[in-house]
Design a protein around this motif. Structure first.
Motif, PDB file in Angstrom:
ATOM      1  N   CYS A  35      26.811   6.196  16.675  1.00 14.80           N
ATOM      2  CA  CYS A  35      25.850   5.265  17.277  1.00 14.80           C
ATOM      3  C   CYS A  35      24.510   5.957  17.499  1.00 14.80           C
ATOM      4  O   CYS A  35      24.435   7.176  17.530  1.00 14.80           O
ATOM      5  N   LEU A  37      22.801   7.033  19.901  1.00 17.38           N
ATOM      6  CA  LEU A  37      22.688   7.522  21.268  1.00 17.38           C
ATOM      7  C   LEU A  37      22.311   8.993  21.233  1.00 17.38           C
ATOM      8  O   LEU A  37      22.822   9.749  20.396  1.00 17.38           O
ATOM      9  N   GLY A  41      23.492  10.100  26.130  1.00 22.28           N
ATOM     10  CA  GLY A  41      24.095   8.774  26.047  1.00 22.28           C
ATOM     11  C   GLY A  41      23.102   7.638  26.141  1.00 22.28           C
ATOM     12  O   GLY A  41      23.483   6.484  26.348  1.00 22.28           O
ATOM     13  N   ASN A  59      23.422  12.654  14.638  1.00 24.09           N
ATOM     14  CA  ASN A  59      24.733  12.689  15.286  1.00 24.09           C
ATOM     15  C   ASN A  59      25.851  12.938  14.281  1.00 24.09           C
ATOM     16  O   ASN A  59      26.785  13.701  14.547  1.00 24.09           O
ATOM     17  N   TYR A 119      26.738  -1.358  22.027  1.00 24.90           N
ATOM     18  CA  TYR A 119      25.784  -1.038  23.085  1.00 24.90           C
ATOM     19  C   TYR A 119      24.632  -2.039  23.072  1.00 24.90           C
ATOM     20  O   TYR A 119      24.151  -2.428  22.001  1.00 24.90           O
TER      21      TYR A 119
END
Length: 134
Positions: A35, A37, A41, A59, A119
């Motif tokens: 994701c 993030l 987070g 990531n 999210y």
């Protein structure tokens, strides 16, 4: 470990991925959906597909590196994009193909437009399977 990729002659030409990926017996890593993030987070790039792709690339490289592998060992990807617009889908695909993760998208890959991701504000997610060395 051997990874072979192919496009059967009777199937359509692809924009860079292969229809079939075969891995000799061995271990695989199945990454959780990556994701956009940051390490704290926090969602990166609300409303910005490009910024979200860039964070997902970063990531994913960390996740792959943590198991001793890299983009060249990826054997399957699924990209989820919150859109019904083909041009947005194509732009996300191009952004991934122009990234440090580009070789991951020469394998069996799927690109999907979806209604929503996990999210609030998330526009892109990447699912990755990689073959692990010896």
């Amino acid at each position: 470990m051997t990874i072979s990729r192919s496009n059967p002659e009777s199937l359509h030409v692809t924009p860079g991925y292969h229809h079939v990926t075969v891995v000799s017996a061995g271990r695989t890593a199945h990454l959780a959906g990556q994701c956009p993030l940051d390490a704290a987070g926090v969602l990166v790039g609300p409303g910005d597909f490009g910024a979200q792709v860039d964070q997902i690339v970063a990531n994913t490289l960390v996740a792959l590196g943590s198991v001793g592998t890299g983009p060249e060992q990826v054997v399957r990807t699924v990209i989820y994009v919150v859109t019904a617009d083909r041009e947005v889908l194509a732009e996300v695909w191009r952004r991934f193909q122009a990234s440090q993760l580009a070789s991951a998208f020469t394998t069996a890959s799927t690109l999907l437009g979806v209604a929503q991701l996990g999210y609030p504000g998330q526009l892109v997610e990447l699912d990755v399977t990689a073959a692990l060395p010896g």
